[in-house]
Design a protein around this motif. Sequence first.
Motif, PDB file in Angstrom:
ATOM      1  N   ASP A 246       0.825  -1.215   0.000  1.00 55.15           N
ATOM      2  CA  ASP A 246       0.000   0.000   0.000  1.00 55.15           C
ATOM      3  C   ASP A 246       0.859   1.266   0.000  1.00 55.15           C
ATOM      4  OD1 ASP A 246      -2.443  -1.224  -0.165  1.00 55.15           O
ATOM      5  OD2 ASP A 246      -2.963  -1.006   1.953  1.00 55.15           O
ATOM      6  N   GLU A 249       1.815   1.722  -3.505  1.00 60.83           N
ATOM      7  CA  GLU A 249       0.656   2.202  -4.243  1.00 60.83           C
ATOM      8  C   GLU A 249       0.366   3.666  -3.944  1.00 60.83           C
ATOM      9  OE1 GLU A 249      -3.153   2.663  -6.188  1.00 60.83           O
ATOM     10  OE2 GLU A 249      -1.286   1.580  -6.571  1.00 60.83           O
ATOM     11  N   LYS A 252       2.905   5.803  -5.794  1.00 63.40           N
ATOM     12  CA  LYS A 252       2.658   5.729  -7.237  1.00 63.40           C
ATOM     13  C   LYS A 252       1.427   6.545  -7.619  1.00 63.40           C
ATOM     14  CE  LYS A 252       2.126   2.336 -10.963  1.00 63.40           C
ATOM     15  NZ  LYS A 252       2.002   0.882 -11.291  1.00 63.40           N
ATOM     16  N   PRO A 260      -5.466   6.500  -4.841  1.00 66.52           N
ATOM     17  CA  PRO A 260      -4.870   5.195  -4.606  1.00 66.52           C
ATOM     18  C   PRO A 260      -5.935   4.130  -4.366  1.00 66.52           C
ATOM     19  CG  PRO A 260      -4.710   6.530  -2.638  1.00 66.52           C
ATOM     20  CD  PRO A 260      -5.257   7.431  -3.709  1.00 66.52           C
TER      21      PRO A 260
END
Length: 265
Positions: A246, A249, A252, A260
């Motif tokens: 996570d 993520e 990103k 997300p």
Amino acid sequence: MSEPQNEMPRTDSRKDGAIGWLIFNNPARRNAVSIGMWQAIPRVLADFAADPQIRVVVLTGAGDKAFVSGADISQFESQRSTPEAVQRYEEIGDAAQSALLNFDKPILAMIRGYCIGGGLGIAANCDLRIAADDARFSIPAAKVGLGYRASSMKKLVDIVGAAYAKEIMITARQFSAVEAKEMGLVNRVVPVAELEKVTREYCDAIAANAPLTVRAAKRIIGEVLKRDADAALCSALVKECFDSADYVEGRKAFMEKRKPVFTGK
């Protein structure tokens, strides 16, 4: 709205997307909690804990008169009239309180009407309390002559401080939703018509967040309130977040300017 008079008191549950609902259902007695209802709390929470789809839990009362108006006093003669019965009742209450306090996912209390005695104790073990403007709060133990367990008292003091806790306990008077907000007993007060909408907005926001971070926040805040916080546990919880998929993520999604999608892994 007419209220059922003959239904057995019970603790209901349902799942609605990422939200688990726990409903105190005894409207004929303004959702006063029976022993059976106390005993159901750990079972319902265990089911929600085991379901990865459930990200947040909401506690509320059936009908429009009360969250929980306290323990069911009609049971006191049979369930709390001897030292042995009092001890058993306290153990059941402690188990329910412990299940709420140690639950890793966020718990919200959605409160309208009466939130009295054991009901206030239940709400105090939730992470957030959202109240309608018709809510009323009280711990009338001093009017009944019963003792209030230390674990419940500590939780009350943690939330409102010693001065307000003393006012609540030794006056045994009812407080309005506005007064409860002023002392920090509730996080938000909203009009009755907006209570469920606002609660769902909170749930949606929480459910969209990283579950491991939310869990770490809950547990670390609980630790720092203790006299001797477990520093190793707190560090391990933080490390778990940074080591998670996570966290990858989240970084990103930030770079890609999108929301997300967290999985709790």
